[in-house]
Design an enzyme around this catalytic site. Structure first.
Site, PDB file in Angstrom:
ATOM      1  N   HIS A 169      -0.239   5.242   7.115  1.00 11.24           N
ATOM      2  CA  HIS A 169       0.403   5.754   5.907  1.00 11.24           C
ATOM      3  C   HIS A 169       0.761   7.234   6.029  1.00 11.24           C
ATOM      4  O   HIS A 169       0.022   8.010   6.637  1.00 11.24           O
ATOM      5  CB  HIS A 169      -0.517   5.556   4.692  1.00 11.24           C
ATOM      6  CG  HIS A 169      -0.926   4.142   4.478  1.00 11.24           C
ATOM      7  ND1 HIS A 169      -2.117   3.627   4.958  1.00 11.24           N
ATOM      8  CD2 HIS A 169      -0.299   3.114   3.842  1.00 11.24           C
ATOM      9  CE1 HIS A 169      -2.223   2.346   4.627  1.00 11.24           C
ATOM     10  NE2 HIS A 169      -1.121   2.012   3.957  1.00 11.24           N
ATOM     11  N   SER A 219       0.792  -1.224   0.000  1.00 14.30           N
ATOM     12  CA  SER A 219       0.000   0.000   0.000  1.00 14.30           C
ATOM     13  C   SER A 219       0.825   1.276   0.000  1.00 14.30           C
ATOM     14  O   SER A 219       0.317   2.337  -0.354  1.00 14.30           O
ATOM     15  CB  SER A 219      -0.947   0.015   1.208  1.00 14.30           C
ATOM     16  OG  SER A 219      -0.218  -0.048   2.429  1.00 14.30           O
ATOM     17  N   ASP A 271      -3.227   8.648   7.600  1.00 11.86           N
ATOM     18  CA  ASP A 271      -4.052   7.842   8.485  1.00 11.86           C
ATOM     19  C   ASP A 271      -3.140   7.222   9.535  1.00 11.86           C
ATOM     20  O   ASP A 271      -2.007   7.676   9.707  1.00 11.86           O
ATOM     21  CB  ASP A 271      -4.874   6.797   7.701  1.00 11.86           C
ATOM     22  CG  ASP A 271      -4.004   5.853   6.877  1.00 11.86           C
ATOM     23  OD1 ASP A 271      -2.819   5.662   7.230  1.00 11.86           O
ATOM     24  OD2 ASP A 271      -4.499   5.309   5.872  1.00 11.86           O
TER      25      ASP A 271
END
Length: 351
Positions: free
Chosen positions: A329, A40, A326
């Site tokens: 990340h 991610s 968040d």
């Protein structure tokens, strides 16, 4: 007449693009394409159509991306994949290989195979229902055949030998698979589990090399214990950095760096570089004002302590002050610092 016209138009555009590719490879640009694998941190939307909770193709993700549209990037805007192509003058963003709007020219200037939620440990991707590294390699093989069909074998070989390849994964192995899965903790201690991860990384890199990749940057694992989510879950009432997570990350990074050195010595044309994703991010987290931030112990999303993906229902109003988007990340501004640092220190890899 129309099919004939379209065929000739396509042939002309392809010839024009191949000429541009030749210029980029031999003229002012040192990198004709960027090709990315991982999780991610670098995924730009490959997970959008997968049956997994590890996708973010909805607001507020992407609020600072072009047009304010969610694209599947796990940040408020661009991610490292995009900054690599932007800073190197290849193109503005790096499209996902599985994106529905992928254009022919995108194949020749690079695409992204990363899948959020994945890792070096095969179990990590299996648990998340995302594309494993093995699956990403299979997609890459498909990509190579498409480029050969479109532009010819010589052009494909030129792209492979001169492109910058990036691999960024490992965080989910630490947080989701090792510490939260009793099967892995029961069967592996720190030394044996990091050995498993490095073996997987080495196998992947050798597969890439055998397929024609030569210039490869490999991210280490960040100070995972200092991410907001791990502070909340494992950092006690004061939300301090979870040291066991960081210890595992450091051990893995040291082994990965040594393995990369070994591969460089034993693969005659390899130019692989270990990318520090631990000490620079740690410095950013510990000294945020030094890098233009104010807040580094929580994310901008929600309370900033635990929210990620579908739990992100609202955000802060001053995202530029945050290191984290968040609880897991970075913001696009923090990601840009990491990419700029790598490119400034490793231009010899690209020439």
């Amino acid at each position: 007449m129309q099919p004939f016209f379209l065929h000739n138009l396509f042939s002309f555009l392809l010839l024009l693009f191949l000429l541009l590719l030749h210029f980029r490879c031999n003229g002012s640009s040192i990198v004709p394409a960027v090709i990315v694998f991982g999780d991610s941190v670098v995924d730009t939307g490959n997970n959008n159509n997968l049956q997994t909770i590890f996708k973010v193709n909805y607001p507020p993700y992407g609020q600072d991306f072009s047009g304010g549209q969610p694209t599947g990037r796990f940040s408020n805007g661009k991610v490292p994949s995009d900054f690599f192509v932007e800073e190197l003058g290849v193109k503005e963003v790096l499209p996902p290989y599985l994106g529905p709007n992928l254009h022919i020219e995108d194949l020749l200037t690079g695409v992204n195979f990363a899948s959020g939620g994945g890792g070096y440990d095969p179990l990590t991707s299996e648990l998340a229902s995302v594309i494993s590294l093995e699956g990403q390699i299979e997609l890459f093989k498909e990509y190579i055949e498409k480029v050969k069909t479109m532009a010819g074998e010589d052009a494909a070989n030129t792209i492979l030998s001169k492109a910058l390849f990036i691999l960024a994964t490992g965080s989910n192995d630490v947080t989701n698979t090792y510490f939260k899965n009793p099967l892995r903790k029961y069967h592996y201690d720190f030394d044996s589990y990091t050995g498993l991860l490095v073996d997987s990384a080495s196998s992947f890199l050798q597969n890439l090399y055998n397929l024609g990749a030569r210039r490869i940057g490999i991210f280490g694992v960040p100070p995972i214990g200092c991410l907001p989510s791990q502070r909340t879950l494992e950092g006690g009432t004061l939300r301090e950095c979870a040291q066991k997570y960081n210890e595992l990350a450091v051990l893995f990074n040291n082994k990965l760096s040594m393995e990369i050195n070994y591969l460089n010595l034993n693969l005659p044309f390899a130019r692989m570089v270990y990318i520090d994703a631990y000490y620079l991010p740690l410095d950013i987290i510990q000294n945020p004002t030094k890098y233009g931030f104010d807040i580094s112990n929580i994310g901008c999303c929600g309370t900033g302590t635990i929210e990620v993906a579908f739990l992100c229902k609202f955000t802060c109003t001053n995202v530029s002050e945050y290191v984290f988007w968040d609880s897991f990340h970075f913001t696009q501004n923090a990601y840009k610092i990491l990419v700029d640092d790598f490119l400034n220190k490793n231009m010899n890899l690209l020439t």
